[in-house]
Design a protein around this motif. Structure first.
Motif, PDB file in Angstrom:
ATOM      1  N   MET A   1       0.858  -1.177   0.000  1.00  0.00           N
ATOM      2  CA  MET A   1       0.000   0.000   0.000  1.00  0.00           C
ATOM      3  C   MET A   1       0.901   1.236   0.000  1.00  0.00           C
ATOM      4  N   THR A   2       0.899   1.979  -1.062  1.00  0.00           N
ATOM      5  CA  THR A   2       1.784   3.139  -1.176  1.00  0.00           C
ATOM      6  C   THR A   2       1.048   4.459  -1.096  1.00  0.00           C
ATOM      7  N   ASP A   3      -0.249   4.456  -1.361  1.00  0.00           N
ATOM      8  CA  ASP A   3      -1.014   5.702  -1.360  1.00  0.00           C
ATOM      9  C   ASP A   3      -1.746   5.865  -0.033  1.00  0.00           C
ATOM     10  N   PHE A   4      -1.031   6.334   0.972  1.00  0.00           N
ATOM     11  CA  PHE A   4      -1.643   6.549   2.277  1.00  0.00           C
ATOM     12  C   PHE A   4      -2.064   7.992   2.400  1.00  0.00           C
ATOM     13  N   ASP A   5      -3.305   8.209   2.840  1.00  0.00           N
ATOM     14  CA  ASP A   5      -3.841   9.549   3.079  1.00  0.00           C
ATOM     15  C   ASP A   5      -4.235   9.646   4.544  1.00  0.00           C
ATOM     16  N   PRO A   6      -3.509  10.438   5.352  1.00  0.00           N
ATOM     17  CA  PRO A   6      -3.866  10.558   6.770  1.00  0.00           C
ATOM     18  C   PRO A   6      -5.316  10.989   6.993  1.00  0.00           C
ATOM     19  N   ALA A   7      -5.894  11.753   6.080  1.00  0.00           N
ATOM     20  CA  ALA A   7      -7.281  12.203   6.236  1.00  0.00           C
ATOM     21  C   ALA A   7      -8.259  11.030   6.154  1.00  0.00           C
ATOM     22  N   ALA A   8      -7.855   9.948   5.528  1.00  0.00           N
ATOM     23  CA  ALA A   8      -8.729   8.786   5.404  1.00  0.00           C
ATOM     24  C   ALA A   8      -8.583   7.840   6.597  1.00  0.00           C
ATOM     25  N   HIS A   9      -7.674   8.138   7.501  1.00  0.00           N
ATOM     26  CA  HIS A   9      -7.438   7.302   8.682  1.00  0.00           C
ATOM     27  C   HIS A   9      -8.388   7.757   9.787  1.00  0.00           C
ATOM     28  N   ARG A  10      -9.596   7.196   9.808  1.00  0.00           N
ATOM     29  CA  ARG A  10     -10.627   7.611  10.762  1.00  0.00           C
ATOM     30  C   ARG A  10     -11.529   6.439  11.078  1.00  0.00           C
ATOM     31  N   TYR A  11     -12.352   6.630  12.050  1.00  0.00           N
ATOM     32  CA  TYR A  11     -13.272   5.609  12.548  1.00  0.00           C
ATOM     33  C   TYR A  11     -14.241   5.146  11.457  1.00  0.00           C
ATOM     34  N   ALA A  12     -14.842   6.088  10.767  1.00  0.00           N
ATOM     35  CA  ALA A  12     -15.830   5.792   9.730  1.00  0.00           C
ATOM     36  C   ALA A  12     -16.095   7.081   8.954  1.00  0.00           C
ATOM     37  N   GLU A  13     -16.889   6.974   7.922  1.00  0.00           N
ATOM     38  CA  GLU A  13     -17.359   8.188   7.245  1.00  0.00           C
ATOM     39  C   GLU A  13     -18.167   8.987   8.250  1.00  0.00           C
ATOM     40  N   PRO A  14     -18.074  10.317   8.214  1.00  0.00           N
ATOM     41  CA  PRO A  14     -18.799  11.105   9.220  1.00  0.00           C
ATOM     42  C   PRO A  14     -20.310  10.963   9.101  1.00  0.00           C
ATOM     43  N   SER A  15     -20.946  10.953  10.256  1.00  0.00           N
ATOM     44  CA  SER A  15     -22.398  11.064  10.313  1.00  0.00           C
ATOM     45  C   SER A  15     -22.716  12.538  10.456  1.00  0.00           C
ATOM     46  N   TYR A  16     -23.760  12.974   9.790  1.00  0.00           N
ATOM     47  CA  TYR A  16     -24.172  14.367   9.848  1.00  0.00           C
ATOM     48  C   TYR A  16     -25.426  14.497  10.711  1.00  0.00           C
ATOM     49  N   PHE A  17     -25.826  15.725  10.951  1.00  0.00           N
ATOM     50  CA  PHE A  17     -26.987  16.019  11.781  1.00  0.00           C
ATOM     51  C   PHE A  17     -28.191  15.168  11.358  1.00  0.00           C
ATOM     52  N   GLU A  18     -28.418  15.067  10.041  1.00  0.00           N
ATOM     53  CA  GLU A  18     -29.594  14.338   9.530  1.00  0.00           C
ATOM     54  C   GLU A  18     -29.524  12.837   9.812  1.00  0.00           C
ATOM     55  N   ASP A  19     -28.344  12.316  10.065  1.00  0.00           N
ATOM     56  CA  ASP A  19     -28.174  10.886  10.304  1.00  0.00           C
ATOM     57  C   ASP A  19     -28.498  10.478  11.741  1.00  0.00           C
ATOM     58  N   LEU A  20     -28.573  11.440  12.628  1.00  0.00           N
ATOM     59  CA  LEU A  20     -28.760  11.160  14.049  1.00  0.00           C
ATOM     60  C   LEU A  20     -30.241  11.017  14.372  1.00  0.00           C
ATOM     61  N   ILE A  21     -30.546  10.198  15.390  1.00  0.00           N
ATOM     62  CA  ILE A  21     -31.940   9.993  15.781  1.00  0.00           C
ATOM     63  C   ILE A  21     -32.079  10.115  17.294  1.00  0.00           C
ATOM     64  N   VAL A  22     -33.199  10.683  17.705  1.00  0.00           N
ATOM     65  CA  VAL A  22     -33.513  10.768  19.130  1.00  0.00           C
ATOM     66  C   VAL A  22     -33.610   9.343  19.675  1.00  0.00           C
ATOM     67  N   GLY A  23     -32.995   9.125  20.814  1.00  0.00           N
ATOM     68  CA  GLY A  23     -32.973   7.810  21.433  1.00  0.00           C
ATOM     69  C   GLY A  23     -31.690   7.041  21.161  1.00  0.00           C
ATOM     70  N   GLU A  24     -30.902   7.508  20.204  1.00  0.00           N
ATOM     71  CA  GLU A  24     -29.629   6.845  19.910  1.00  0.00           C
ATOM     72  C   GLU A  24     -28.691   6.995  21.103  1.00  0.00           C
ATOM     73  N   ARG A  25     -28.058   5.871  21.487  1.00  0.00           N
ATOM     74  CA  ARG A  25     -27.194   5.856  22.672  1.00  0.00           C
ATOM     75  C   ARG A  25     -25.741   5.630  22.267  1.00  0.00           C
ATOM     76  N   PHE A  26     -24.855   6.225  23.053  1.00  0.00           N
ATOM     77  CA  PHE A  26     -23.431   6.111  22.801  1.00  0.00           C
ATOM     78  C   PHE A  26     -22.721   5.665  24.070  1.00  0.00           C
ATOM     79  N   TYR A  27     -22.034   4.582  23.944  1.00  0.00           N
ATOM     80  CA  TYR A  27     -21.294   3.936  25.023  1.00  0.00           C
ATOM     81  C   TYR A  27     -20.004   4.699  25.333  1.00  0.00           C
TER      82      TYR A  27
END
Length: 162
Positions: A1-27
């Motif tokens: 793997m030669t094409d490393f992009d530090p910006a792509a080194h993350r947990y997941a694609e970002p969730s936006y405001f519209e993706d969130l739901i009331v009642g969603e819990r975070f550990y």
């Protein structure tokens, strides 16, 4: 793997405001409030009241052990200790405010179990405010603290433009 992009080194694609739901819990992982954490918090905060470091003083006042600093307890609900800010990624703009109610004592060697739960989503034009209920229980299931956090979160770029 030669094409490393530090910006792509993350947990997941970002969730936006519209993706969130009331009642969603975070550990957030549990954490035992060791005497070392008491000392570290005392050093960081400058709070030198003997209720936090002098066992005979605590016991003379009816406490079974060292009593945790309130802000030490509140810090256990720091969103960054769990997955919430990683789920949001770059859509997280700011931590706006927090409140805490201390409902039961926390002593040295108690283990605390924090949760975050979305209770309200307040839409704006290009961002929204995510209201999160905070709860922290001890090892005995006692609710020792509750409160609220508010975060400013970006809307999806195509949603914010329309």
């Amino acid at each position: 793997m030669t094409d490393f992009d530090p910006a792509a080194h993350r947990y997941a694609e970002p969730s936006y405001f519209e993706d969130l739901i009331v009642g969603e819990r975070f550990y957030i992982p549990s954490r035992t409030q060791t005497p070392a954490l008491f000392s570290a918090f005392q050093l960081a905060s400058g709070d030198n009241h003997p209720i936090h470091y002098d066992r005979p003083y605590c016991q003379a006042r009816g406490h079974r052990d060292l009593l945790a600093h309130g802000l030490q307890v509140a810090a256990q609900a720091a969103a960054g200790a769990g997955v919430f800010p990683h789920v949001l990624g770059d859509s997280l703009v700011a931590f706006l405010e927090q409140s805490s109610r201390f409902l039961a004592p926390v002593y040295a060697d108690d283990t605390l179990y924090p949760w975050l739960e979305i209770t309200e989503l307040i839409a704006g034009s290009s961002t929204g405010v995510v209201v999160v209920a905070v709860s922290i229980h001890n090892q005995d299931g006692v609710l020792v603290m509750d409160g609220e956090h508010r975060y400013l979160v970006r809307k999806r770029p195509d949603e914010a433009d329309s």
